[in-house]
Design a protein around this motif. Structure first.
Motif, PDB file in Angstrom:
ATOM      1  N   LYS A 159     -39.261 105.891 100.574  1.00  0.00           N
ATOM      2  CA  LYS A 159     -40.333 105.767  99.592  1.00  0.00           C
ATOM      3  C   LYS A 159     -40.362 106.910  98.581  1.00  0.00           C
ATOM      4  N   ILE A 160     -39.218 107.596  98.428  1.00  0.00           N
ATOM      5  CA  ILE A 160     -39.148 108.637  97.399  1.00  0.00           C
ATOM      6  C   ILE A 160     -39.263 107.936  96.043  1.00  0.00           C
ATOM      7  N   PRO A 161     -40.230 108.329  95.202  1.00  0.00           N
ATOM      8  CA  PRO A 161     -40.391 107.628  93.921  1.00  0.00           C
ATOM      9  C   PRO A 161     -39.146 107.793  93.045  1.00  0.00           C
ATOM     10  N   PRO A 162     -38.834 106.763  92.275  1.00  0.00           N
ATOM     11  CA  PRO A 162     -37.581 106.750  91.498  1.00  0.00           C
ATOM     12  C   PRO A 162     -37.440 107.937  90.549  1.00  0.00           C
ATOM     13  N   GLY A 163     -38.518 108.423  89.959  1.00  0.00           N
ATOM     14  CA  GLY A 163     -38.407 109.529  89.007  1.00  0.00           C
ATOM     15  C   GLY A 163     -38.323 110.898  89.657  1.00  0.00           C
ATOM     16  N   SER A 164     -38.231 110.936  90.961  1.00  0.00           N
ATOM     17  CA  SER A 164     -38.277 112.213  91.679  1.00  0.00           C
ATOM     18  C   SER A 164     -37.065 113.099  91.381  1.00  0.00           C
ATOM     19  N   GLU A 165     -37.266 114.389  91.523  1.00  0.00           N
ATOM     20  CA  GLU A 165     -36.176 115.352  91.265  1.00  0.00           C
ATOM     21  C   GLU A 165     -35.084 115.297  92.326  1.00  0.00           C
ATOM     22  N   TYR A 166     -35.435 114.799  93.508  1.00  0.00           N
ATOM     23  CA  TYR A 166     -34.451 114.747  94.606  1.00  0.00           C
ATOM     24  C   TYR A 166     -34.264 113.303  95.062  1.00  0.00           C
ATOM     25  N   HIS A 167     -33.125 113.055  95.691  1.00  0.00           N
ATOM     26  CA  HIS A 167     -32.772 111.694  96.084  1.00  0.00           C
ATOM     27  C   HIS A 167     -32.230 111.693  97.496  1.00  0.00           C
ATOM     28  N   TYR A 168     -32.448 110.613  98.185  1.00  0.00           N
ATOM     29  CA  TYR A 168     -31.836 110.489  99.499  1.00  0.00           C
ATOM     30  C   TYR A 168     -30.692 109.498  99.418  1.00  0.00           C
ATOM     31  N   ASN A 169     -29.535 109.929  99.882  1.00  0.00           N
ATOM     32  CA  ASN A 169     -28.365 109.065  99.858  1.00  0.00           C
ATOM     33  C   ASN A 169     -28.199 108.409 101.236  1.00  0.00           C
ATOM     34  N   PRO A 170     -28.416 107.087 101.316  1.00  0.00           N
ATOM     35  CA  PRO A 170     -28.407 106.429 102.634  1.00  0.00           C
ATOM     36  C   PRO A 170     -27.013 106.047 103.125  1.00  0.00           C
TER      37      PRO A 170
END
Lengths: 392, 392
Positions: B106-117
């Motif tokens: 649920k990390i919002p799309p505009g977030s500074e960080y990303h989770y790579n699944p």
């Protein structure tokens, strides 16, 4: 009970202690923090060494005010006592239990431990309250004892509290592991230095150089590096690298290396190759000491005016390490006995060195060396050439 | 807020971490403790190395159950990624701030960080909650990132709490200094080992032994010492000491050391002195490695039946270190190219070795060596003789 602030404090102290690797600085930091946490006027550390307790470090508000730090440390330096129950520290080291004495003058006569007031009398001090904490390492082995004297309140010594005992006990276990780590690192470093000295001396076995020649060059080089203000790390690196300066002589045949008379120009050329061979033996490493020693091996026969070998580098084009070791090496060659010559008297050595100021030697570095000739003499005295087993 | 128990726990962990000097064991201990404190299903450590983040250690209840510990570690071993904000760990390493993500899906799309699944998909795992903590050393420099995954409660992954973040942040600063200390100790040890190898190889420069010969003997000796169950300390000491076994050759004149033909009985006697000279160069030290290397120098030419030199010792009268290095040294001499001979094929080498079982070699040690011939081959492959610069 310890408060949340106490715990936060202890956690910070633990991390701080772990990041100090110099034993003296570490011990002082432990004392400083334990004084701060208990308001003690004095604090000292004894370390267990075999069957002895060795007094290692002290802080004392009273004596620091009276004599200054360095004199105080000097006075209490390296007192040793047997590891028996006859001293408070010994008692704590043997029973492994902390001891909180509200008033040392009121220890009952039949007590298992005793306070010896001799030191107090000698220096005009009055110890009243005393807290002694065993420092146990992670395997619960005794490393030493932390001793605190006179918890102060309103200018008067009062007994240490239960909290004082708890917080210093916690500090003591952090201190023990940090001390053990620092000593281990020191042991590793000493073993490394000794290996370098032994193997470098062995490398010069054929032409009868001694281990003490190697050591003196190492110490003279460190002295110069220190006095011209290089960083502590650079100074240490030069100290460790200098012994390997002539390792390349291994590549020179006996017929040339050991030739009693003068070398022919061709032989001389081969002999000079020891700088290049040495550099090759040592080059290409990631280890700082080997990098520096490779530079030194290559450049310690360069001369300031460009008349040296192997590359005829001039002045600042010669790496500083090479210029430093050049002075140390020549000074030592002139001032010690060699198979083919007696040791020159100091006066003659220094006059030869001075004559080569700006030709052979970097004038600035030479001036520094000569200004510190007292330290040079001290090193020479500490590492004399011994007869007999020439490779030791 | 952290409780008193949390603090006591952290203090104990701090002392425990400081007393571990082996980096792998230390990292595992950090992961174990951080899993325990947060109930995390998975935990991993990334270390910053230059411009990279290197995945160093992992614990995962799920994968350990599914694959076992060693397979899990194997799978995730030494993954490297660039130190950029593209990964969560990279983001934390660059911002120096902890990141507590309740649900990575649920990390919002505009977030500074990303989770790579990608990793989750590949191994059939579902990361939900994630806590990433920067590990800063005492100078506030980033050492690495501690990453925890899925705090478990009743079989379900729930978000990490504020307390989890606080306690692991405190743990992380203890961890950082312990990791730094362990790496420093490793660096010191590596520098020492490399010095020994370089100088020992240099010592054999005249008779064209190579640095890799020295290293192979060192590794073969360690292999035998390990497999016969010596303590970790003894194994390491043999590993470090073995390279110096022939240092005494420095004392042998060129005319004998480099003589192309057969030695006369008198020359042979002098040649055999290299054992005694080597022992003398190294003896009388407090450093464990030098003590052991002196023993090895003296006894590596003794033979099990008493026909060796310099003292003609028999069987168990020959120190175990000498018996071990004898096997390693002869095996390496037979199986590698020397200036005067080609490398023998393995079959011939082993048959020669077997013929000397109980005469030259300790039969028990030789059996151990031969049983582990696969490891021997691996060492031989890793340290081949290189042409050209023979002293490297």
């Amino acid at each position: 009970m310890l408060t949340r602030d106490d715990f936060e404090d202890l956690l910070k102290i633990g991390v701080a202690l772990s990041s100090v690797h110099d034993l003296d600085r570490l011990l002082d930091m432990i004392l400083f923090e334990s004084q701060r946490l208990t308001n003690a006027d004095g604090a000292s550390i004894y370390l267990v060494q075999g069957e002895k307790l060795v007094f290692k470090s002290v802080r004392s508000n009273t004596f620091f005010k009276k004599w200054g730090e360095s004199k105080t440390r000097q006075i209490f330096k390296s007192v040793e006592m047997p590891l028996t129950k006859d001293s408070i520290a010994g008692y704590v080291a043997l029973t492994l239990k902390p001891l909180n004495i509200p008033d040392v003058r009121k220890i009952p006569p039949g007590s298992e431990y005793h306070y010896n007031p001799a030191t107090d009398k000698k220096y005009g001090y009055e110890t009243i309250s005393l807290l002694a904490i065993p420092m146990l390492n992670y395997e619960e082995k005794i490393i030493g004892v932390l001793q605190l004297i006179n918890s102060m309140k309103g200018g008067k010594a009062i007994p240490f509290t239960e909290e004082h005992m708890r917080i210093t006990s916690s500090l003591a276990s952090q201190a023990a592991v940090a001390i053990q780590n620092a000593m281990l690192a020191e042991e590793l470093k000493n073993a490394h230095y000794e290996t370098i000295i032994r193997l470098s001396a062995a490398a010069e076995y054929r032409d009868k150089e001694t281990a003490n020649h190697i050591k003196r060059v190492s110490y003279y080089s460190r002295l110069i590096a220190e006095k011209i203000g290089l960083s502590k790390e650079e100074v240490e690196a030069i100290f460790w690298s200098a012994p390997m300066h002539d390792i390349g002589k291994l590549g020179i045949p006996d017929a040339i290396l050991l030739k009693p008379g003068k070398l022919t120009p061709e032989e001389r050329k081969i002999m000079e190759q020891h700088t290049i061979i040495g550099a090759k033996i040592l080059e290409g490493s990631k280890a700082e000491i080997l990098v520096k020693s490779s530079i030194i091996a290559l450049t310690h026969h360069e001369k300031y005016d460009g008349s040296g070998y192997p590359r005829g580098l001039k002045a600042e084009n010669i790496p500083i390490e090479g210029r430093i070791v050049a002075i140390a090496d020549v000074y030592d060659a002139l001032s010690s006995k060699r198979p083919y010559k007696e040791a020159f008297p100091e006066e003659r050595v220094l006059s030869i060195m001075r004559e080569s100021r700006g030709t052979h030697f970097d004038p600035g570095l030479l001036d520094v060396f000569l200004r510190n000739i007292d330290d040079v003499r001290e090193i020479k005295k500490n590492y004399p050439d011994t007869e007999g087993e020439i490779w030791k």
